[in-house]
Design a protein around this motif. Structure first.
Motif: not given
Length: 245
Positions: A95-106, A127-133
């Motif tokens: 994956a490209n980190l500039d476009e990466l989206v991970l499952e929230p709370l995963s 912001e994406m990593l905060f949502a992921t954690l």
């Protein structure tokens, strides 16, 4: 699209010769400092951003992580990571980190070793990593220190008192930087420590620790020549942050 320099055959051949590539984490100079910032690993769901050859991902699996997802843009680095991994809990994804989206709370822990200075939009990934954690989760990462990233050419100059001094240029001009390292034309993104911390706390993270790396006494004993450079300017910046529980 992010630059995929690690799949360039000439670059990869040169990078593969470094001790950190050949010999793993114990040959990585900033590894003891990064390890010291990590929380307890056992039972955690972990994401390793910019996992490269998979050394950190495998170590996390060996420490008892429930799952480890290693993410990288380089197909060739991921191919070696998968070939060298025998731990079922460790998986990899391109994956490209500039476009990466991970499952929230995963995830309970996100780690990244020397990768986030390749990311153009630091605010987006924060912001994406905060949502992921999950609540109470940890973000621990290392990047090229912004002072080192702003080095001038030549980077070492003779001061008035005869000492060697490290020269920097345009430290407060943030954004795209093109450098020559192994091959010409490496694209990185320079941002100050203040910018990184402000974007991370704006996303919701709580600051825990910052380490502007310097060698340990043991490392100086093994590499006495480092005293001429590594006490003059920091090469690495490490941060630990948490998501409030």
């Amino acid at each position: 699209m992010a630059q995929n320099i690690y799949d360039d055959p000439q670059f990869l051949a040169g990078y593969s010769q470094f001790p950190r590539s050949r010999d793993g984490l114990e040959a990585t100079s900033e590894w003891p400092a990064l390890r010291a910032l990590l929380p307890e690993i056992t039972g955690k769901h972990v994401v390793d951003l910019g996992c490269g050859f998979g050394q950190l991902s495998r170590w996390l699996g060996e420490q008892g992580a429930a799952t480890v997802l290693g993410i990288d843009l380089s197909e060739k680095m991921l191919a070696r990571a998968m070939a060298e991994t025998r731990i079922p809990v460790v998986t990899y994804r391109r994956a490209n980190l500039d476009e990466l989206v991970l499952e929230p709370l995963s995830a309970d822990l996100v780690v990244s070793s020397m990768a986030l200075h390749y990311v153009e939009d630091f605010g987006r990934i924060a912001e994406m990593l905060f949502a992921t954690l999950a609540p109470g989760g940890h973000l621990v990462f290392s990047v090229e220190h912004p002072i080192y990233a702003a080095r001038a050419e030549p980077e070492w100059v003779t001061a008035a008192d005869g000492r060697q001094a490290f020269a920097i240029a345009d430290y407060l001009i943030e954004g795209r930087r093109v450098t020559n390292w192994i091959v010409d034309g490496i694209v990185k993104f320079h941002r100050t420590i203040g910018t990184m911390l402000n974007l991370l706390t704006r996303a919701g993270f709580v600051y825990a620790a910052v380490d502007e790396w310097k060698p340990s006494d043991e490392q100086f004993a093994a590499h006495p020549e480092w005293r001429a450079t590594e006490l003059t300017r920091p090469m690495f910046l490490l941060m630990s942050l948490t998501k409030p529980a």
